[in-house]
Design an enzyme around this catalytic site. Structure first.
Site, mmCIF file in Angstrom:
data_model
loop_
_atom_site.group_PDB
_atom_site.id
_atom_site.type_symbol
_atom_site.label_atom_id
_atom_site.label_comp_id
_atom_site.label_asym_id
_atom_site.label_seq_id
_atom_site.Cartn_x
_atom_site.Cartn_y
_atom_site.Cartn_z
ATOM 1 N N GLU A 1 21.738 -56.454 15.873
ATOM 2 C CA GLU A 1 20.214 -54.758 16.401
ATOM 3 C C GLU A 1 21.789 -54.279 15.318
ATOM 4 O O GLU A 1 22.593 -53.998 14.556
ATOM 5 C CB GLU A 1 20.749 -54.562 17.384
ATOM 6 N N ASP B 1 22.793 -41.901 21.697
ATOM 7 C CA ASP B 1 23.840 -42.500 21.646
ATOM 8 C C ASP B 1 24.835 -41.921 21.697
ATOM 9 O O ASP B 1 24.711 -40.179 21.207
ATOM 10 C CB ASP B 1 23.643 -42.619 19.791
#
Length: 261
Positions: free
Chosen positions: A47, A58
């Protein structure tokens, strides 16, 4: 079946568990070497994050990597250009992870075609909800991309079933209700969401978010088909250990999973 799902199923059919590391695209001049090192060390797919200034999913580690990459001049075009240049050498499917604003600003068709031209197999837009997929998913499919959807542990059975139906490549089970990052212990919700998803689909089910050590990867993989690991890998990149250090860490996850299962 696309290349991403086929690669994961090959591992699963062999009685093993899948491992997908996340790396930050554009982070340092050697980030494509890091990609190649992760692939060579046993990743089933990789990824790749396209840096974004407001990464709502995140945690601090990946945010720091995003900020550093952006300060070094990383753009969606530069990341995809570099990826295009090394795509024949990677050897495993790649999955782009970024945010819907980038895809929208480029235009869905241009964005999808740019990913396909760079040899990308799958794409994750974590902030694009299920209700807003009708324009994006057909465009991505027309470009040959597999659209991976995230399944939150707080989702109802009905919503998780819809996500499983529409997700391609694999179903990304979110291990905890929160942002990415390494935790001392695996959240109980990681195994729970994996079990719920496995009851709803025969597609590969991988769990990420909150999976930071080989031991935690093995723990949740007792229920799931494998794991996605981001913050621990990115922390290794930020430490300055380079592609060799990242390859070593990926190898430790691969070895742990292969030994356990």
């Amino acid at each position: 079946m696309g290349a991403l799902e086929a690669a994961l199923r090959s591992r699963i059919d062999a009685g093993q568990k899948c491992f997908v590391p996340y790396i930050s695209g554009g982070l340092g001049n050697d980030w494509t070497d890091t990609l190649l090192a992760a692939s060579a060390a046993g990743a089933d797919a990789v990824e790749i994050g396209i840096p974004f200034s407001d990464p709502v999913m995140d945690g601090t580690t990946i945010q720091a990597a995003n900020d550093q990459a952006l300060s070094q001049g990383a753009t969606p075009q530069s990341v995809l250009s570099a990826l295009r240049g090394c795509a024949p050498e990677v050897g495993v499917p790649t999955v782009i992870m970024t945010y819907a604003n980038i895809a929208h600003n480029m235009g869905y068709q241009r964005f999808a075609e740019s990913l396909a031209d760079a040899g990308v197999s799958g794409v994750i837009l974590p902030d694009l909800p299920l209700e807003e997929l009708d324009e994006w998913s057909p465009t991505a499919k027309a470009a040959g991309l597999e659209v991976v959807l995230l399944a939150a542990p707080t989702g109802s059975d009905e919503r998780l079933e819809l996500i499983c139906e529409r997700s391609q490549g694999f179903v990304y089970g979110v291990g905890l209700a929160g942002i990415t990052g390494v935790r001392e212990q695996l959240a109980a919700s990681a195994a729970i969401v994996a079990k719920r998803l496995k009851a709803l689909t025969d597609k590969p089910v991988l769990v990420g978010v909150g999976v930071g050590t080989p031991e935690q990867a093995c723990e949740v993989s007792q229920v799931s088909d494998g794991v996605v690991v981001g913050s621990a890998i990115v922390a290794e990149i930020l430490s300055g250990s380079g592609p060799i250090g990242v390859g070593k860490l990926v190898g430790e996850f691969r070895s742990a999973l292969d030994t356990k299962f």
